[in-house]
Write an enzyme that holds these catalytic residues in place. Structure first.
Site, PDB file in Angstrom:
ATOM      1  N   LYS A   1     -55.368  -4.805  44.268  1.00 12.57           N
ATOM      2  CA  LYS A   1     -55.994  -3.568  44.770  1.00 12.57           C
ATOM      3  C   LYS A   1     -54.938  -2.835  45.590  1.00 12.57           C
ATOM      4  CE  LYS A   1     -57.947  -1.376  47.688  1.00 12.57           C
ATOM      5  NZ  LYS A   1     -57.408  -0.077  48.154  1.00 12.57           N
TER       6      LYS A   1
ATOM      7  N   GLU B   1     -50.790 -10.897  55.976  1.00 17.35           N
ATOM      8  CA  GLU B   1     -49.538 -10.326  56.487  1.00 17.35           C
ATOM      9  C   GLU B   1     -49.914  -9.035  57.183  1.00 17.35           C
ATOM     10  OE1 GLU B   1     -46.668 -11.604  56.596  1.00 17.35           O
ATOM     11  OE2 GLU B   1     -46.621 -13.142  55.042  1.00 17.35           O
TER      12      GLU B   1
HETATM   13  P1  NAD Z   1     -54.829  -0.926  55.881  1.00 22.82           P
HETATM   14  O1  NAD Z   1     -55.228  -2.201  56.503  1.00 22.82           O
HETATM   15  O2  NAD Z   1     -55.523   0.307  56.294  1.00 22.82           O
HETATM   16  O3  NAD Z   1     -55.014  -1.013  54.300  1.00 22.82           O
HETATM   17  C1  NAD Z   1     -54.446  -2.062  53.564  1.00 22.82           C
HETATM   18  C2  NAD Z   1     -55.238  -2.246  52.287  1.00 22.82           C
HETATM   19  O4  NAD Z   1     -56.559  -2.678  52.625  1.00 22.82           O
HETATM   20  C3  NAD Z   1     -55.410  -0.976  51.462  1.00 22.82           C
HETATM   21  O5  NAD Z   1     -55.313  -1.291  50.095  1.00 22.82           O
HETATM   22  C4  NAD Z   1     -56.821  -0.537  51.806  1.00 22.82           C
HETATM   23  O6  NAD Z   1     -57.450   0.238  50.812  1.00 22.82           O
HETATM   24  C5  NAD Z   1     -57.507  -1.876  51.946  1.00 22.82           C
HETATM   25  N1  NAD Z   1     -58.746  -1.852  52.716  1.00 22.82           N
HETATM   26  C6  NAD Z   1     -59.128  -0.961  53.662  1.00 22.82           C
HETATM   27  N2  NAD Z   1     -60.353  -1.293  54.135  1.00 22.82           N
HETATM   28  C7  NAD Z   1     -60.740  -2.408  53.477  1.00 22.82           C
HETATM   29  C8  NAD Z   1     -61.883  -3.244  53.535  1.00 22.82           C
HETATM   30  N3  NAD Z   1     -62.902  -2.984  54.359  1.00 22.82           N
HETATM   31  N4  NAD Z   1     -61.934  -4.342  52.756  1.00 22.82           N
HETATM   32  C9  NAD Z   1     -60.902  -4.640  51.932  1.00 22.82           C
HETATM   33  N5  NAD Z   1     -59.799  -3.874  51.819  1.00 22.82           N
HETATM   34  C10 NAD Z   1     -59.710  -2.777  52.586  1.00 22.82           C
HETATM   35  O7  NAD Z   1     -53.259  -0.828  56.082  1.00 22.82           O
HETATM   36  P2  NAD Z   1     -52.316   0.373  55.675  1.00 22.82           P
HETATM   37  O8  NAD Z   1     -52.587   1.504  56.589  1.00 22.82           O
HETATM   38  O9  NAD Z   1     -52.396   0.596  54.200  1.00 22.82           O
HETATM   39  O10 NAD Z   1     -50.875  -0.267  55.972  1.00 22.82           O
HETATM   40  C11 NAD Z   1     -50.315  -0.289  57.220  1.00 22.82           C
HETATM   41  C12 NAD Z   1     -50.471  -1.642  57.858  1.00 22.82           C
HETATM   42  O11 NAD Z   1     -50.000  -2.655  56.997  1.00 22.82           O
HETATM   43  C13 NAD Z   1     -49.660  -1.783  59.126  1.00 22.82           C
HETATM   44  O12 NAD Z   1     -50.412  -2.421  60.114  1.00 22.82           O
HETATM   45  C14 NAD Z   1     -48.495  -2.654  58.699  1.00 22.82           C
HETATM   46  O13 NAD Z   1     -47.876  -3.363  59.736  1.00 22.82           O
HETATM   47  C15 NAD Z   1     -49.148  -3.542  57.717  1.00 22.82           C
HETATM   48  N6  NAD Z   1     -48.153  -4.154  56.819  1.00 22.82           N
HETATM   49  C16 NAD Z   1     -47.833  -5.462  56.987  1.00 22.82           C
HETATM   50  C17 NAD Z   1     -46.870  -6.046  56.178  1.00 22.82           C
HETATM   51  C18 NAD Z   1     -46.477  -7.492  56.354  1.00 22.82           C
HETATM   52  O14 NAD Z   1     -45.894  -8.040  55.444  1.00 22.82           O
HETATM   53  N7  NAD Z   1     -46.759  -8.132  57.467  1.00 22.82           N
HETATM   54  C19 NAD Z   1     -46.233  -5.297  55.190  1.00 22.82           C
HETATM   55  C20 NAD Z   1     -46.584  -3.969  55.047  1.00 22.82           C
HETATM   56  C21 NAD Z   1     -47.559  -3.401  55.870  1.00 22.82           C
END
Ligand code: NAD
Length: 485
Positions: free
Chosen positions: A176, A251
């Site tokens: 996803k 992550e």
């Molecule tokens: P996000 O948590 O908003 O979204 C991540 C994913 O989760 C997206 O695909 C989103 O559609 C999905 N999602 C949102 N709500 C959901 C729900 N209720 N149930 C299931 N899935 C859901 O994060 P973002 O804004 O896309 O990315 C930024 C964040 O990701 C930052 O906090 C960053 O640090 C983190 N990140 C971490 C790593 C790592 O390896 N540690 C790598 C990249 C990004």
């Protein structure tokens, strides 16, 4: 809003393109203009994708010898490399990142499939000590259907990082991608299919988090969940997985520090501190967003950084600037909100606003910003801003530097800058993070280096050989045998 004539991107289930009753629009962050309409998958498509992954797992994938899966993974890597420019262009268009960084992302994605397409052949069980008349050993087995929910900042890299070990280990997958940047995930899955991955082994359901992510995380048909994204959503998906008692790899975010001592090579330190907070406009989980610098070199280092930040070239990703736009207007406004708040929490040394160039007005740009003199407990020093904003703290004693470094609920990466190897090693043992870089900072490191968080930066490990263990489990077998001649 759908714009007439815009390309339509479907999902991919059991090797077939999937269209949905409605679509969502993806915009180019460099200009703010719509670029594609993407299938808006929901619970129905998630059910179909999990079913497809289940039948591919039971039907073929789990029965293939590791050597054969390995060959297919390496063929996927070749497919990625062959489509290098196409994938990089797509990633830049969708995420706004400089094309040079997107090309690196494609190369790294290919490396994941090469690495796991090789190392999987070295993953096998143990023969265990047992009494005479008994044979005991472990089998290493995949979980089954593995769900992968990924963010928008490094879509191709993170997809490959989580999918390559999962597939190599014998799982089938449902991916996803994030709604802000789904294009490279769909194209990549098509390439994997063309490279020989059997239908159903990798399925993609683009859509919104609440509509596609939530039903996937809660699906009773999945056996493993890999989530990369924010801490807030990480909590939610972990709760969903708990209902089905499914193992979860998380992550999450970071607030990673650089610790700079007086004997550091300031040229290299300044260069990598700058890069680690400006790469992809600071939208990097392991961005070096805090600088903890010794009093004796503070002024010199800040002067160097300020000069470097002032000279930064900001522009559309396709022109390969130093810094491209943020992913969306929402993300830009969020970052600007932190910058406004930061004015009361520190002194602006560089940036602090959007670029003045009218040619950039349509995109989501923010100038790389430095705040000096920030209290370690201030909001901008504690929260993950996820933009090009560096907070500076000073220290006089090593213990103080360590305390500031560990003064956060996150724990992803850290950089230590000193020529004193004893001091560096002592700090490596005490820093509460999953990765430490000494006299270098390669955000997240190479594919071989295990990566993951301490504390609220996550659970489990991606990358390196450890990821193969993350996506597989052992079964102990004990057989009573005749032990006579
Ligand atoms: P996000 O948590 O908003 O979204 C991540 C994913 O989760 C997206 O695909 C989103 O559609 C999905 N999602 C949102 N709500 C959901 C729900 N209720 N149930 C299931 N899935 C859901 O994060 P973002 O804004 O896309 O990315 C930024 C964040 O990701 C930052 O906090 C960053 O640090 C983190 N990140 C971490 C790593 C790592 O390896 N540690 C790598 C990249 C990004």
């Amino acid at each position: 809003m759908l714009t007439r004539g815009m390309p339509r991107t479907g999902g991919l289930i059991h090797g077939e393109r999937v269209d949905t009753p409605s679509y969502f629009t993806v915009v180019d962050p460099s200009t703010g203009r719509p670029i594609a309409a993407v299938a808006r998958c929901g619970a129905t498509e998630v059910d179909a994708a999990v079913d497809a992954a289940r039948s591919a797992f039971d039907g073929t994938w789990r029965h293939l010898p590791a050597a054969q899966r390995a060959r297919m993974c390496r063929a996927v890597a070749t497919g990625i490399r062959t489509a290098r420019q196409e994938l990089a262009d797509l990633e830049t268009l969708d995420t706004g990142k400089p094309i040079g960084q997107a090309l690196v992302d494609v190369d790294v994605a290919a490396r994941y499939f090469e690495f796991y397409g090789t190392t999987i052949e070295a993953l096998f069980g143990d023969t265990l000590p047992a009494e005479p008349g008994a044979l005991a050993y472990t089998l290493i087995e995949p979980y089954g259907v593995s769900a992968h929910i990924i963010p928008w900042n490094y879509p191709l890299q993170v997809a490959a990082r989580t999918l390559a070990p999962a597939l190599a280990a014998g799982n089938t997958c449902v991916l996803k991608p994030a709604e802000d940047a789904p294009l490279s995930s769909v194209r990549f899955a098509q390439l994997a299919l063309e490279a020989g991955l059997p239908p159903g082994v990798l399925n993609v359901v683009p859509g919104y988090g609440a509509e596609a992510g939530a039903p996937l995380a809660a699906h009773p048909g999945i056996d493993h969940l890999s989530f990369t994204g924010s801490r807030a959503v990480g909590r939610t998906v972990m709760q969903a997985a708990a209902a089905n008692i499914v193992p979860v790899t998380l992550e999450l975010g970071g607030k990673s520090p650089h610790l700079v001592f007086p004997d550091a090579d300031l040229d290299t330190a300044a260069d990598l501190i700058y890069r680690s907070i400006t790469e992809h406009a600071g939208q990097n989980c392991s961005a070096g967003s805090r600088l903890i610098v010794h009093d004796r070199v503070h002024d010199e280092l800040i002067a160097r950084l300020a000069r470097r930040f002032a000279a930064v070239r900001v522009g559309p990703g396709i022109s390969d600037p130093d810094v491209g736009p943020l992913i969306s207007a929402r993300q830009r406004d969020r970052v600007l909100g932190y910058i406004d708040r930061g004015r009361a929490e520190g002194r602006v040394v560089a940036g602090g606003c959007v670029p003045s160039d009218p040619a950039l007005a349509g995109g989501f740009y923010v100038l790389p910003t430095i705040f000096d003199g920030v209290d370690p407990n201030a909001c901008i020093a504690q929260e993950e801003i996820f933009g090009p904003v560096l907070c500076v703290h000073r220290f006089a004693e090593t213990a103080q530097a360590l305390a500031i470094a560990n003064n956060t609920t996150y724990g992803l990466s850290a950089g230590v800058w000193t020529r004193d190897i004893g001091l560096a090693h002592a700090l490596c043992r005490r820093l509460q993070v999953g990765q430490v870089f000494v006299n270098n900072y390669s955000a997240a490191g190479g594919v071989e280096l295990p990566f993951g968080g301490y504390r609220q930066s996550g659970v489990g490990r991606e990358k390196g050989f450890e990821a193969l263990r993350e996506y597989s489990r052992s079964k102990a077998v004990a057989i009573r045998v005749a032990d006579e001649l």
